[in-house]
Design a protein around this motif. Structure first.
Motif, mmCIF file in Angstrom:
data_model
loop_
_atom_site.group_PDB
_atom_site.id
_atom_site.type_symbol
_atom_site.label_atom_id
_atom_site.label_comp_id
_atom_site.label_asym_id
_atom_site.label_seq_id
_atom_site.Cartn_x
_atom_site.Cartn_y
_atom_site.Cartn_z
ATOM 1 N N LEU A 1 0.959 -1.104 0.085
ATOM 2 C CA LEU A 1 0.173 0.058 -0.413
ATOM 3 C C LEU A 1 0.740 0.991 -0.202
ATOM 4 O O LEU A 1 1.880 1.313 0.708
ATOM 5 C CB LEU A 1 -0.634 0.139 1.049
ATOM 6 C CG LEU A 1 -1.823 -1.161 0.973
ATOM 7 C CD1 LEU A 1 -2.822 -1.188 2.533
ATOM 8 C CD2 LEU A 1 -2.503 -1.380 0.247
ATOM 9 N N THR B 1 -1.735 8.012 4.389
ATOM 10 C CA THR B 1 -2.453 8.055 5.736
ATOM 11 C C THR B 1 -0.590 8.475 6.920
ATOM 12 O O THR B 1 0.440 7.092 6.411
ATOM 13 C CB THR B 1 -3.247 7.369 6.552
ATOM 14 O OG1 THR B 1 -2.437 5.462 6.827
ATOM 15 C CG2 THR B 1 -4.433 6.925 5.749
ATOM 16 N N ASP C 1 0.136 2.302 6.688
ATOM 17 C CA ASP C 1 -0.522 1.325 6.780
ATOM 18 C C ASP C 1 -1.283 1.157 8.474
ATOM 19 O O ASP C 1 -0.850 1.855 8.977
ATOM 20 C CB ASP C 1 -0.085 -0.701 6.522
ATOM 21 C CG ASP C 1 0.575 -0.351 5.123
ATOM 22 O OD1 ASP C 1 -0.265 0.052 4.630
ATOM 23 O OD2 ASP C 1 0.706 -1.548 5.037
ATOM 24 N N SER C 2 -2.772 0.777 8.883
ATOM 25 C CA SER C 2 -3.453 0.688 9.209
ATOM 26 C C SER C 2 -4.245 -1.020 9.197
ATOM 27 O O SER C 2 -4.205 -1.460 8.628
ATOM 28 C CB SER C 2 -4.176 1.663 10.015
ATOM 29 O OG SER C 2 -5.412 0.905 9.131
ATOM 30 N N SER D 1 -6.800 -2.047 9.935
ATOM 31 C CA SER D 1 -8.265 -1.922 8.791
ATOM 32 C C SER D 1 -8.077 -1.060 7.605
ATOM 33 O O SER D 1 -8.137 -2.127 6.843
ATOM 34 C CB SER D 1 -9.175 -0.797 9.343
ATOM 35 O OG SER D 1 -9.760 -0.641 9.195
ATOM 36 N N LYS D 2 -6.765 -0.742 6.836
ATOM 37 C CA LYS D 2 -6.485 -0.651 5.380
ATOM 38 C C LYS D 2 -5.782 -2.225 4.788
ATOM 39 O O LYS D 2 -6.570 -2.104 3.588
ATOM 40 C CB LYS D 2 -5.983 0.907 5.349
ATOM 41 C CG LYS D 2 -5.324 1.227 4.657
ATOM 42 C CD LYS D 2 -4.114 1.763 3.910
ATOM 43 C CE LYS D 2 -3.559 2.928 2.494
ATOM 44 N NZ LYS D 2 -2.610 4.229 3.617
ATOM 45 N N ASP E 1 -9.382 -4.472 4.373
ATOM 46 C CA ASP E 1 -10.089 -3.668 3.615
ATOM 47 C C ASP E 1 -9.587 -4.539 1.651
ATOM 48 O O ASP E 1 -9.886 -4.882 1.065
ATOM 49 C CB ASP E 1 -10.190 -2.288 3.817
ATOM 50 C CG ASP E 1 -11.138 -2.452 4.794
ATOM 51 O OD1 ASP E 1 -11.874 -3.116 4.942
ATOM 52 O OD2 ASP E 1 -11.429 -1.200 5.118
ATOM 53 N N GLU E 2 -8.345 -4.490 2.179
ATOM 54 C CA GLU E 2 -6.918 -3.858 0.678
ATOM 55 C C GLU E 2 -7.734 -5.355 -0.056
ATOM 56 O O GLU E 2 -7.185 -5.446 -0.961
ATOM 57 C CB GLU E 2 -5.583 -3.099 0.949
ATOM 58 C CG GLU E 2 -4.766 -4.294 -0.483
ATOM 59 C CD GLU E 2 -5.326 -2.808 -1.279
ATOM 60 O OE1 GLU E 2 -4.917 -3.482 -2.459
ATOM 61 O OE2 GLU E 2 -6.203 -2.046 -1.039
ATOM 62 N N TRP F 1 -10.161 -6.698 10.547
ATOM 63 C CA TRP F 1 -8.601 -5.909 10.972
ATOM 64 C C TRP F 1 -8.854 -6.905 12.449
ATOM 65 O O TRP F 1 -7.532 -7.512 12.711
ATOM 66 C CB TRP F 1 -7.984 -4.685 11.650
ATOM 67 C CG TRP F 1 -9.987 -3.608 12.180
ATOM 68 C CD1 TRP F 1 -11.000 -3.641 12.093
ATOM 69 C CD2 TRP F 1 -9.446 -4.141 13.734
ATOM 70 N NE1 TRP F 1 -11.563 -3.367 13.154
ATOM 71 C CE2 TRP F 1 -10.498 -3.775 14.475
ATOM 72 C CE3 TRP F 1 -8.107 -5.025 14.802
ATOM 73 C CZ2 TRP F 1 -10.395 -3.260 15.788
ATOM 74 C CZ3 TRP F 1 -8.488 -4.012 15.602
ATOM 75 C CH2 TRP F 1 -9.750 -3.963 16.781
#
Length: 275
Positions: free
Chosen positions: A34, A38, A75-76, A78-79, A82-83, A90
Protein backbone atom coordinates in the motif's frame (compact mmCIF):
# COMPACT_ATOMS: atom_id res chain seq x y z
CA UNK A 1 21.00 -14.61 -45.07
CA UNK A 2 19.63 -11.48 -43.46
CA UNK A 3 21.52 -10.13 -40.55
CA UNK A 4 19.91 -10.40 -37.16
CA UNK A 5 18.26 -7.23 -36.06
CA UNK A 6 19.27 -5.84 -32.73
CA UNK A 7 16.51 -4.75 -30.48
CA UNK A 8 16.86 -2.43 -27.59
CA UNK A 9 15.63 -4.03 -24.42
CA UNK A 10 12.70 -2.02 -23.15
CA UNK A 11 13.10 -0.46 -19.76
CA UNK A 12 10.58 -1.31 -17.20
CA UNK A 13 8.63 1.64 -15.84
CA UNK A 14 9.33 2.41 -12.21
CA UNK A 15 6.85 0.59 -10.06
CA UNK A 16 5.10 2.84 -7.60
CA UNK A 17 3.82 -0.01 -5.48
CA UNK A 18 6.11 -2.94 -4.66
CA UNK A 19 4.82 -6.48 -4.55
CA UNK A 20 5.51 -9.17 -1.97
CA UNK A 21 5.20 -12.68 -3.36
CA UNK A 22 4.60 -16.01 -1.77
CA UNK A 23 3.50 -19.36 -3.15
CA UNK A 24 4.18 -23.04 -3.61
CA UNK A 25 4.65 -25.08 -6.71
CA UNK A 26 3.88 -23.22 -9.88
CA UNK A 27 1.40 -20.80 -8.37
CA UNK A 28 2.74 -17.47 -7.24
CA UNK A 29 0.72 -14.81 -5.49
CA UNK A 30 1.60 -11.17 -5.78
CA UNK A 31 0.14 -8.53 -3.53
CA UNK A 32 0.71 -4.77 -3.81
CA UNK A 33 2.28 -2.82 -1.02
CA UNK A 34 0.00 0.00 0.00
CA UNK A 35 1.16 3.52 -0.80
CA UNK A 36 1.81 5.93 2.05
CA UNK A 37 -1.47 7.77 2.24
CA UNK A 38 -2.08 7.94 5.97
CA UNK A 39 -0.04 8.31 9.12
CA UNK A 40 -1.62 5.47 11.07
CA UNK A 41 1.52 3.29 11.24
CA UNK A 42 4.05 4.23 13.90
CA UNK A 43 6.88 6.51 12.68
CA UNK A 44 10.06 4.74 11.68
CA UNK A 45 13.05 5.33 9.44
CA UNK A 46 11.57 5.41 5.97
CA UNK A 47 13.86 3.53 3.63
CA UNK A 48 13.21 2.92 -0.01
CA UNK A 49 13.20 -0.70 -1.15
CA UNK A 50 13.04 -2.16 -4.60
CA UNK A 51 11.06 -5.37 -4.91
CA UNK A 52 11.22 -7.76 -7.78
CA UNK A 53 8.03 -7.62 -9.81
CA UNK A 54 6.56 -10.97 -10.73
CA UNK A 55 3.62 -11.01 -13.10
CA UNK A 56 1.00 -13.62 -12.37
CA UNK A 57 -1.86 -14.96 -14.40
CA UNK A 58 -5.35 -13.58 -13.81
CA UNK A 59 -6.55 -16.88 -12.40
CA UNK A 60 -4.45 -17.95 -9.42
CA UNK A 61 -4.66 -21.42 -8.03
CA UNK A 62 -5.62 -21.45 -4.35
CA UNK A 63 -2.90 -22.70 -2.04
CA UNK A 64 -2.74 -23.55 1.62
CA UNK A 65 0.41 -21.50 2.15
CA UNK A 66 -0.28 -18.38 4.23
CA UNK A 67 0.41 -15.18 2.36
CA UNK A 68 2.43 -12.47 3.99
CA UNK A 69 2.45 -8.74 3.79
CA UNK A 70 5.16 -6.27 4.73
CA UNK A 71 3.86 -3.15 6.45
CA UNK A 72 4.70 0.17 4.81
CA UNK A 73 4.41 3.74 5.99
CA UNK A 74 0.77 4.81 6.39
CA UNK A 75 -0.63 1.29 6.88
CA UNK A 76 -3.18 0.26 9.47
CA UNK A 77 -4.66 -3.15 10.21
CA UNK A 78 -8.04 -1.92 9.03
CA UNK A 79 -6.60 -0.65 5.77
CA UNK A 80 -4.75 -3.91 5.12
CA UNK A 81 -7.81 -6.03 5.96
CA UNK A 82 -9.95 -3.99 3.55
CA UNK A 83 -7.31 -4.11 0.82
CA UNK A 84 -7.16 -7.91 0.85
CA UNK A 85 -10.81 -8.52 1.81
CA UNK A 86 -9.71 -10.54 4.83
CA UNK A 87 -12.35 -12.62 6.56
CA UNK A 88 -12.85 -11.38 10.10
CA UNK A 89 -11.56 -7.91 9.26
CA UNK A 90 -8.76 -6.20 11.13
CA UNK A 91 -9.72 -7.95 14.37
CA UNK A 92 -8.91 -11.38 12.92
CA UNK A 93 -5.76 -10.00 11.29
CA UNK A 94 -4.65 -8.73 14.69
CA UNK A 95 -5.41 -12.05 16.38
CA UNK A 96 -3.41 -13.91 13.72
CA UNK A 97 -0.43 -11.60 14.28
CA UNK A 98 -0.77 -10.68 17.96
CA UNK A 99 2.66 -12.08 18.84
CA UNK A 100 4.34 -10.00 16.14
CA UNK A 101 2.33 -6.80 16.74
CA UNK A 102 2.18 -6.80 20.51
CA UNK A 103 -0.54 -5.51 22.78
CA UNK A 104 -1.47 -2.41 20.77
CA UNK A 105 -3.18 -3.12 17.41
CA UNK A 106 -2.77 0.54 16.46
CA UNK A 107 1.02 0.31 16.63
CA UNK A 108 2.45 -1.42 13.54
CA UNK A 109 5.91 -0.52 12.28
CA UNK A 110 6.97 -0.30 8.65
CA UNK A 111 8.82 -3.47 7.66
CA UNK A 112 6.75 -5.69 10.00
CA UNK A 113 5.72 -8.91 8.22
CA UNK A 114 2.10 -9.93 8.76
CA UNK A 115 0.51 -13.27 8.00
CA UNK A 116 -2.68 -12.85 6.01
CA UNK A 117 -3.90 -16.43 6.33
CA UNK A 118 -4.83 -18.58 3.35
CA UNK A 119 -5.72 -17.29 -0.09
CA UNK A 120 -8.32 -14.56 -0.08
CA UNK A 121 -11.95 -15.21 -0.88
CA UNK A 122 -11.58 -13.64 -4.33
CA UNK A 123 -9.06 -16.34 -5.26
CA UNK A 124 -11.13 -19.23 -3.95
CA UNK A 125 -13.41 -21.33 -6.15
CA UNK A 126 -16.89 -20.01 -6.81
CA UNK A 127 -18.57 -22.47 -4.45
CA UNK A 128 -16.24 -21.46 -1.60
CA UNK A 129 -17.02 -17.83 -2.25
CA UNK A 130 -20.73 -18.63 -2.15
CA UNK A 131 -20.31 -20.47 1.14
CA UNK A 132 -18.35 -17.55 2.54
CA UNK A 133 -21.06 -15.10 1.45
CA UNK A 134 -23.79 -17.24 2.99
CA UNK A 135 -21.81 -17.53 6.23
CA UNK A 136 -21.26 -13.79 6.36
CA UNK A 137 -24.95 -13.16 5.71
CA UNK A 138 -25.92 -15.51 8.54
CA UNK A 139 -23.44 -13.86 10.90
CA UNK A 140 -24.81 -10.44 10.02
CA UNK A 141 -28.41 -11.60 10.32
CA UNK A 142 -27.92 -13.13 13.78
CA UNK A 143 -26.90 -9.91 15.55
CA UNK A 144 -29.69 -8.10 13.71
CA UNK A 145 -32.24 -10.62 14.98
CA UNK A 146 -30.81 -10.39 18.49
CA UNK A 147 -30.89 -6.61 18.32
CA UNK A 148 -34.53 -6.75 17.17
CA UNK A 149 -35.41 -9.08 20.06
CA UNK A 150 -33.54 -6.88 22.52
CA UNK A 151 -35.32 -3.81 21.17
CA UNK A 152 -38.70 -5.52 21.52
CA UNK A 153 -37.90 -6.64 25.06
CA UNK A 154 -36.68 -3.17 25.93
CA UNK A 155 -39.83 -1.65 24.45
CA UNK A 156 -42.04 -4.03 26.46
CA UNK A 157 -40.08 -3.37 29.64
CA UNK A 158 -40.17 0.35 28.99
CA UNK A 159 -43.93 0.26 28.42
CA UNK A 160 -44.49 -1.69 31.63
CA UNK A 161 -42.24 0.68 33.56
CA UNK A 162 -44.01 3.67 32.08
CA UNK A 163 -47.39 2.20 33.03
CA UNK A 164 -46.19 1.57 36.59
CA UNK A 165 -44.66 5.01 36.81
CA UNK A 166 -47.86 6.71 35.66
CA UNK A 167 -50.09 4.79 38.14
CA UNK A 168 -50.41 7.26 40.98
CA UNK A 169 -53.09 7.50 43.63
CA UNK A 170 -54.47 10.50 45.46
CA UNK A 171 -53.84 10.58 49.18
CA UNK A 172 -57.54 10.61 50.03
CA UNK A 173 -60.40 8.14 50.36
CA UNK A 174 -60.86 7.84 46.60
CA UNK A 175 -57.15 7.16 46.07
CA UNK A 176 -56.99 4.65 48.93
CA UNK A 177 -59.92 2.68 47.55
CA UNK A 178 -58.52 2.66 44.01
CA UNK A 179 -55.08 1.54 45.15
CA UNK A 180 -56.68 -1.16 47.29
CA UNK A 181 -58.68 -2.43 44.31
CA UNK A 182 -55.46 -2.80 42.29
CA UNK A 183 -53.81 -4.73 45.14
CA UNK A 184 -56.90 -6.90 45.51
CA UNK A 185 -57.02 -7.63 41.78
CA UNK A 186 -53.35 -8.68 41.86
CA UNK A 187 -54.13 -11.08 44.72
CA UNK A 188 -57.45 -12.45 43.45
CA UNK A 189 -59.58 -10.76 46.11
CA UNK A 190 -63.08 -9.81 44.88
CA UNK A 191 -64.72 -6.48 45.59
CA UNK A 192 -65.92 -3.28 43.95
CA UNK A 193 -65.44 0.41 44.54
CA UNK A 194 -69.09 0.79 45.56
CA UNK A 195 -68.98 -2.12 48.02
CA UNK A 196 -65.82 -0.86 49.72
CA UNK A 197 -66.97 2.78 49.84
CA UNK A 198 -70.39 1.88 51.23
CA UNK A 199 -68.93 -0.16 54.10
CA UNK A 200 -66.27 2.45 54.90
CA UNK A 201 -68.85 5.18 55.25
CA UNK A 202 -70.90 3.00 57.62
CA UNK A 203 -67.94 1.85 59.73
CA UNK A 204 -65.72 4.97 60.01
CA UNK A 205 -67.20 7.77 57.86
CA UNK A 206 -63.91 7.73 55.94
CA UNK A 207 -61.64 8.45 58.94
CA UNK A 208 -58.53 6.19 58.75
CA UNK A 209 -57.76 6.92 62.44
CA UNK A 210 -61.17 5.86 63.69
CA UNK A 211 -61.18 3.47 66.69
CA UNK A 212 -64.01 1.86 68.66
CA UNK A 213 -63.22 1.85 72.37
CA UNK A 214 -66.63 0.91 73.74
CA UNK A 215 -67.86 -2.40 72.16
CA UNK A 216 -67.14 -6.00 73.16
CA UNK A 217 -63.95 -6.12 71.06
CA UNK A 218 -62.62 -3.06 72.91
CA UNK A 219 -63.59 -4.67 76.22
CA UNK A 220 -61.57 -7.73 75.18
CA UNK A 221 -58.56 -5.51 74.50
CA UNK A 222 -58.76 -5.62 70.70
CA UNK A 223 -60.64 -2.50 69.57
CA UNK A 224 -61.76 -2.12 65.96
CA UNK A 225 -59.53 0.26 63.99
CA UNK A 226 -59.26 2.10 60.73
CA UNK A 227 -61.48 2.69 57.73
CA UNK A 228 -63.20 -0.70 57.89
CA UNK A 229 -62.89 -1.15 61.68
CA UNK A 230 -60.72 -4.29 61.74
CA UNK A 231 -59.50 -5.79 65.00
CA UNK A 232 -55.78 -6.66 65.18
CA UNK A 233 -56.16 -10.48 65.16
CA UNK A 234 -58.30 -10.31 62.02
CA UNK A 235 -55.93 -7.80 60.39
CA UNK A 236 -52.94 -10.04 61.04
CA UNK A 237 -54.73 -13.17 59.81
CA UNK A 238 -55.89 -11.56 56.55
CA UNK A 239 -53.06 -9.09 55.95
CA UNK A 240 -52.19 -8.89 52.24
CA UNK A 241 -48.43 -9.20 51.51
CA UNK A 242 -46.92 -6.04 50.06
CA UNK A 243 -49.09 -3.71 52.10
CA UNK A 244 -48.22 -2.01 55.38
CA UNK A 245 -48.33 -4.02 58.60
CA UNK A 246 -49.93 -1.03 60.35
CA UNK A 247 -53.67 -1.65 60.69
CA UNK A 248 -54.32 2.09 60.55
CA UNK A 249 -52.78 2.29 57.07
CA UNK A 250 -55.75 2.94 54.73
CA UNK A 251 -54.74 0.55 51.93
CA UNK A 252 -53.59 -2.20 54.30
CA UNK A 253 -56.82 -1.85 56.31
CA UNK A 254 -59.09 -1.99 53.25
CA UNK A 255 -57.32 -4.96 51.63
CA UNK A 256 -57.20 -6.98 54.87
CA UNK A 257 -60.88 -6.32 55.60
CA UNK A 258 -61.87 -7.15 52.01
CA UNK A 259 -59.81 -10.34 52.18
CA UNK A 260 -61.61 -11.32 55.40
CA UNK A 261 -65.02 -10.46 53.89
CA UNK A 262 -64.26 -12.50 50.77
CA UNK A 263 -63.35 -15.50 52.92
CA UNK A 264 -66.44 -15.26 55.10
CA UNK A 265 -69.11 -13.66 52.87
CA UNK A 266 -67.77 -14.17 49.33
CA UNK A 267 -67.03 -10.47 48.81
CA UNK A 268 -67.01 -7.14 50.61
CA UNK A 269 -69.88 -6.29 48.28
CA UNK A 270 -72.06 -8.76 50.18
CA UNK A 271 -71.51 -7.00 53.51
CA UNK A 272 -74.33 -4.61 54.41
CA UNK A 273 -73.95 -4.29 58.18
CA UNK A 274 -71.64 -5.14 61.06
CA UNK A 275 -69.39 -8.00 60.07
Amino acid sequence: MASKAKHRRPKNSPVARGLVTAGTGGAVLAFPLLAATTAEAAPAAHTAATAKVTLTPAAVVQTDTPTTYSVVWGDSLSKIADEFSLSGGWQQLYEDNRDAIGGDPCLILPGLTLTLGTASASEAPADSAADSTASTTDEEAAPAAEASTDDSASADTGAAAAETATTTYADNLDGWIRESLDVMAANGIPGSYEGIHRNIMRESSGDPWAINNWDSNAAAGTPSKGLLQVIDPTFQAYHVPGTSTDSYDPVANITAASNYAADRYGSIDNVNGPY
